[in-house]
Design a protein around this motif. Structure first.
Motif, PDB file in Angstrom:
ATOM      1  N   LEU A  74     -19.826 -57.763  12.303  1.00  0.00           N
ATOM      2  CA  LEU A  74     -19.865 -56.933  13.501  1.00  0.00           C
ATOM      3  C   LEU A  74     -18.775 -55.861  13.460  1.00  0.00           C
ATOM      4  N   THR A  75     -17.578 -56.263  13.051  1.00  0.00           N
ATOM      5  CA  THR A  75     -16.473 -55.302  12.979  1.00  0.00           C
ATOM      6  C   THR A  75     -16.764 -54.212  11.953  1.00  0.00           C
ATOM      7  N   ASN A  78     -19.472 -51.871  13.326  1.00  0.00           N
ATOM      8  CA  ASN A  78     -18.972 -50.965  14.358  1.00  0.00           C
ATOM      9  C   ASN A  78     -18.142 -49.834  13.755  1.00  0.00           C
ATOM     10  N   GLU A  81     -20.542 -47.364  12.078  1.00  0.00           N
ATOM     11  CA  GLU A  81     -21.261 -46.576  13.081  1.00  0.00           C
ATOM     12  C   GLU A  81     -20.367 -45.489  13.669  1.00  0.00           C
ATOM     13  N   ALA A  82     -19.106 -45.833  13.932  1.00  0.00           N
ATOM     14  CA  ALA A  82     -18.172 -44.839  14.462  1.00  0.00           C
ATOM     15  C   ALA A  82     -17.978 -43.694  13.469  1.00  0.00           C
ATOM     16  N   HIS A 167     -26.187 -44.448  22.007  1.00  0.00           N
ATOM     17  CA  HIS A 167     -26.438 -45.718  22.681  1.00  0.00           C
ATOM     18  C   HIS A 167     -27.137 -45.524  24.034  1.00  0.00           C
ATOM     19  N   ASP A 184     -29.150 -47.574  18.518  1.00  0.00           N
ATOM     20  CA  ASP A 184     -27.884 -46.963  18.103  1.00  0.00           C
ATOM     21  C   ASP A 184     -27.824 -45.499  18.529  1.00  0.00           C
TER      22      ASP A 184
END
Length: 393
Positions: A74-75, A78, A81-82, A167, A184
């Motif tokens: 998950l980290t 994320n 994605e950033a 989002h 997303d």
């Protein structure tokens, strides 16, 4: 019975199945995509339709699932994605233009990134719908004002500018209740069409990714496409929702983004059919014994009986898609079912439903010799005996 009354009765029945005072677990895109991956499983259909927390249910049954992403994954996801959405989504829009809309390459307008914040999922859904409506209106106005004869911008069909929805929140009605979905990103092209963007942390090696992971992402994106189509249908004229979604992944072993266009028309059709079946979840509920309840705080024996009252269609693929997979696998193995070997093997064996039936047919103790599956099994048994130098069974 009027549709409104029927819908109220269904919601009341589903609340009874969840248990008194047990809140419904909201469906998300992953759950809806998993339904499409195994459309024949009535157990999953009724549990998801009723909003049962399958993770808690699996734990109460003594078969807790390891289903889901690790905190590390998950980290990492994320962070990737950033990176993709940094600088107002400049890199993301470049990938969209490169893979889906090369004709729009010449537009020099900066992308608009509307604020989609609001209170609660209903508020965010309304705000997203408003942003999409405004983008569609801007595109239409741009076409009308710039698309005249001899206009250079009209030559490429570019009506408005790019719009990036980060989002957004979409709603899709499932079994009479709204499921709130959060892709997303959704990109509005200058011609007014809409594209779903899925950002995943698994790599694309030499331009291709793991087919199983791509398939799962495509099914998830198809759910978003269906929800977007419902938003588009409420506008006049209805914008085009593209069936080619953009899958963005890390390139090779780096953290640099690359992308591929994925056609989700097939997954969209399968998901739509499965959701239509969910609206008839009343049929499954009516077939259950009176007093059936899936509340996790019930005694294990009562809970097991309730779950077993609903037929399941287990396959090894369920291990990566369903919280009840370990429980269903245990039951499938105990019943000696050939589905534990996979859907492909099950399809090849025809009417032979258990492992003992298969072995018996291979030994010539049962089965019709004219049956292609039985004939193939006996031929395989003969070849095995010949290779091992043992008497043919």
């Amino acid at each position: 019975m009027p549709p409104q009354t029927r819908g109220t009765a269904l919601r009341h029945r589903l609340a009874e199945l969840r248990g008194p005072d047990v809140p419904a677990k909201a469906l998300d895109a992953r759950a809806l995509a998993a339904l499409a991956a195994n459309p024949g499983c009535r157990r999953r259909a009724i549990l998801d339709g009723a909003g049962v927390d399958k993770t808690a249910l699996a734990g109460a049954l003594g078969a807790p699932s390891a289903f889901g992403q690790s905190q590390f994954a998950l980290t990492r996801g994320n962070a990737f994605e950033a990176k993709v959405k940094a600088d107002g989504g400049a890199e993301l829009l470049r990938l969209v233009r490169e893979h889906l809309d090369p004709e729009a390459e010449s537009t020099g307008r900066a992308a608009a990134v509307p604020d989609l914040s609001a209170i609660g999922p209903e508020g965010r859904t309304a705000r997203t719908a408003l942003a999409l409506r405004e983008a569609a209106t801007a595109a239409e106005d741009g076409e009308n004002s710039e698309g005249g004869e001899g206009s250079e911008s009209g030559k490429g069909g570019q009506g408005g500018g790019w719009v990036l929805l980060d989002h957004p929140m979409l709603a899709l009605e499932v079994a009479g209740s709204p499921a709130f979905l959060e892709p997303d990103a959704v990109v509005v092209h200058p011609d007014g069409s809409w594209t779903v963007v899925e950002i995943k942390s698994f790599p694309m090696l030499d331009g291709s990714a793991d087919p199983a992971k791509v398939g799962a992402a495509a099914r998830q994106a198809a759910v978003y496409v269906l929800a977007l189509e419902e938003v588009a249908a409420r506008l006049d004229p209805a914008p085009r929702v593209r069936h080619d979604v953009l899958l963005v992944c890390p390139k090779d072993f780096s953290n640099l983004p690359t992308a591929s266009a994925v056609d989700v028309r097939k997954q969209r059709a399968v998901t739509a059919r499965q959701l239509a079946r969910l609206t008839r979840v009343q049929d499954i509920a009516d077939a259950l014994p009176e007093g059936t309840c899936f509340a996790p705080d019930l005694p294990a024996e009562q809970l097991t009986a309730a779950v077993e009252a609903v037929p399941a269609t287990y396959a090894p693929e369920c291990l990566s898609a369903c919280e009840l997979a370990f429980h269903c696998r245990q039951r499938s193995r105990a019943a000696d079912e050939v589905t534990t070997l996979g859907r492909a093997v099950r399809a090849e064996l025809g009417g032979l439903a258990t492992v003992e039936d298969v072995l018996s047919a291979a030994r010539g103790e049962s089965g019709d010799a004219a049956d292609p599956a039985v004939a193939a099994l006996r031929r395989a048994a003969a070849l095995r005996a010949e290779a091992l130098g043992v008497p043919c069974p």
